[in-house]
Each structure stands twice: as C-alpha cells, then as structure tokens.
Enzyme design. Sequence first.
Site, PDB file in Angstrom:
ATOM      1  N   HIS A 122      66.048 182.152 -29.760  1.00 20.88           N
ATOM      2  CA  HIS A 122      65.958 183.148 -30.828  1.00 20.88           C
ATOM      3  C   HIS A 122      65.695 182.442 -32.141  1.00 20.88           C
ATOM      4  O   HIS A 122      65.787 181.209 -32.220  1.00 20.88           O
ATOM      5  CB  HIS A 122      67.275 183.930 -30.928  1.00 20.88           C
ATOM      6  CG  HIS A 122      68.404 183.048 -31.339  1.00 20.88           C
ATOM      7  ND1 HIS A 122      69.115 182.288 -30.428  1.00 20.88           N
ATOM      8  CD2 HIS A 122      68.915 182.746 -32.562  1.00 20.88           C
ATOM      9  CE1 HIS A 122      70.014 181.571 -31.076  1.00 20.88           C
ATOM     10  NE2 HIS A 122      69.920 181.819 -32.371  1.00 20.88           N
TER      11      HIS A 122
ATOM     12  N   HIS B  35      63.465 178.514 -37.692  1.00 22.73           N
ATOM     13  CA  HIS B  35      63.314 177.603 -36.562  1.00 22.73           C
ATOM     14  C   HIS B  35      63.942 178.216 -35.322  1.00 22.73           C
ATOM     15  O   HIS B  35      64.858 179.033 -35.414  1.00 22.73           O
ATOM     16  CB  HIS B  35      63.985 176.255 -36.860  1.00 22.73           C
ATOM     17  CG  HIS B  35      65.479 176.353 -36.988  1.00 22.73           C
ATOM     18  ND1 HIS B  35      66.098 176.772 -38.155  1.00 22.73           N
ATOM     19  CD2 HIS B  35      66.478 176.137 -36.104  1.00 22.73           C
ATOM     20  CE1 HIS B  35      67.402 176.786 -37.974  1.00 22.73           C
ATOM     21  NE2 HIS B  35      67.667 176.415 -36.729  1.00 22.73           N
TER      22      HIS B  35
HETATM   23  P1  2AM Z   1      70.966 176.698 -35.095  1.00 22.41           P
HETATM   24  O1  2AM Z   1      70.242 177.143 -33.873  1.00 22.41           O
HETATM   25  O2  2AM Z   1      70.112 175.958 -36.034  1.00 22.41           O
HETATM   26  O3  2AM Z   1      72.263 175.992 -34.785  1.00 22.41           O
HETATM   27  C1  2AM Z   1      73.944 181.332 -33.688  1.00 22.41           C
HETATM   28  O4  2AM Z   1      74.906 180.350 -33.863  1.00 22.41           O
HETATM   29  C2  2AM Z   1      72.740 181.075 -34.546  1.00 22.41           C
HETATM   30  O5  2AM Z   1      73.124 181.036 -35.923  1.00 22.41           O
HETATM   31  C3  2AM Z   1      72.015 179.794 -34.272  1.00 22.41           C
HETATM   32  O6  2AM Z   1      70.639 180.047 -34.296  1.00 22.41           O
HETATM   33  C4  2AM Z   1      72.410 178.866 -35.393  1.00 22.41           C
HETATM   34  O7  2AM Z   1      71.389 178.032 -35.848  1.00 22.41           O
HETATM   35  C5  2AM Z   1      72.747 179.812 -36.490  1.00 22.41           C
HETATM   36  N1  2AM Z   1      73.870 179.333 -37.278  1.00 22.41           N
HETATM   37  C6  2AM Z   1      75.044 178.892 -36.805  1.00 22.41           C
HETATM   38  N2  2AM Z   1      75.870 178.577 -37.824  1.00 22.41           N
HETATM   39  C7  2AM Z   1      75.200 178.820 -38.962  1.00 22.41           C
HETATM   40  C8  2AM Z   1      75.516 178.697 -40.336  1.00 22.41           C
HETATM   41  N3  2AM Z   1      76.714 178.280 -40.762  1.00 22.41           N
HETATM   42  N4  2AM Z   1      74.568 179.024 -41.223  1.00 22.41           N
HETATM   43  C9  2AM Z   1      73.367 179.448 -40.808  1.00 22.41           C
HETATM   44  N5  2AM Z   1      73.013 179.610 -39.519  1.00 22.41           N
HETATM   45  C10 2AM Z   1      73.919 179.296 -38.607  1.00 22.41           C
END
Ligand code: 2AM
Length: 183
Positions: A44, A126
């Site tokens: 996603h 991303h």
């Molecule tokens: P990531 O894939 O770059 O880790 C569920 O956890 C989603 O939210 C993931 O796509 C994750 O990104 C993102 N995510 C998790 N923690 C976050 C944070 N503190 N701030 C922004 N995005 C976050």
Amino acid sequence: MVASGVERLFFALWPSATEGQAMAAYAAHLECRHGRRITGDRLHLTLAFIGAVERTRRPAIEAMAAALRMPGFVLHFDRVGLWRRGGIVWAGCSGVPASAEALVATLRHGLGTLGLPFERRAFRPHVTLFRRASALERAAPPAVAWRCRAFVLVGSELDPVGARYRVLRRFALGSEAGTAYSD
Ligand code: 2AM
C-alpha cells in the site's frame, strides 16, 4: 499491542489485485540482503498516518474523508531505493501528480481540524517492499502504474509476524467521489 478502546489507523492508497500483483512481482525480483518482503496483499501507499486513537473518534474521521470531493490520479512507480533507517526498500515515483499532493494536504488538514496529530514533514510517497534490509543490489526501477480511483482507511494491528492490515472503509475519488461505500 494497543490498549482496547484504541485502534491504530491510517489513510492509504490500496492497489487493485492486478496492480498489487504487478508490484509484488517487481519486488520478488529484487535482491535484498536480510530484508523481509512485504507480501502482496499488504502492499500500500500511506497517505496520512493517524496512529493510535480512541475508537470513538472513527466516525468523525470517516465523515471527514467521506465529505471530500477530490479527483483521481495515476501513480507511475519508476524509482526504487533503500532507506537505511528501518532498512526500508521502497518503490516511488519521480513525479507526483498535483492531485495526490492535494489529497494528502486535505487529509492532513482534516485530521488537524479534528484535533488529531498528523505528519508535518513533506509527503514522501512510497510503497514499502522490504523491511530490515541491509543492502539493495543494483536493480532496474519498477515500471508499475496504479490507477487511484479511491483511497481507504486502514486499521493496523501489530502481531509477531508484522502488522496486519484491515481496510475499514473505501472513499471514492474522481467522478464517483461522494459515493463512499463500505467494504
Ligand atoms: P512505512 O511503510 O514507510 O513504514 C502502516 O504502519 C503504514 O503507516 C506504513 O506504510 C508505514 O510506513 C506508515 N507509518 C508507520 N508509522 C508512521 C509514522 N509515525 N508516520 C508516518 N507514517 C507511518
């Protein structure tokens, strides 16, 4: 684990089965040292991370999203990279449509009006393909497109094998906007 009465939420773009499979097929050919690949059904793109909130907040969050009237867009994934922190191997876009930027800004603003915390740093769209990778061999960039005609509210539950995601509600973009429906 989050306390009961609390849920971990985020808004995201969720690919169709075909689009998700195309991204998964790309990821399957990447050579990453030590990395753990994100399975196809979890791929996603996060639009706005909300984090842990009281369950009682969800109706207001959904109402905010359902009220949006925003155009759809197409994302062309043509970049791959590694962020050392977290060992994140990601697929990204060299050009982000203005409509995607506008959707993120509007969601952030909406969360702000609800008194919820939201990310203030620049949007770095991303799709995480691997976590905890220590190296990424030189690789051809992806050539994958996602037609984004909706965005979703997702619930995330942490378990020993990684996060489990549940699409809670889908919100249409484009000509169907406003006809939000539940899965
Ligand atoms: P990531 O894939 O770059 O880790 C569920 O956890 C989603 O939210 C993931 O796509 C994750 O990104 C993102 N995510 C998790 N923690 C976050 C944070 N503190 N701030 C922004 N995005 C976050």
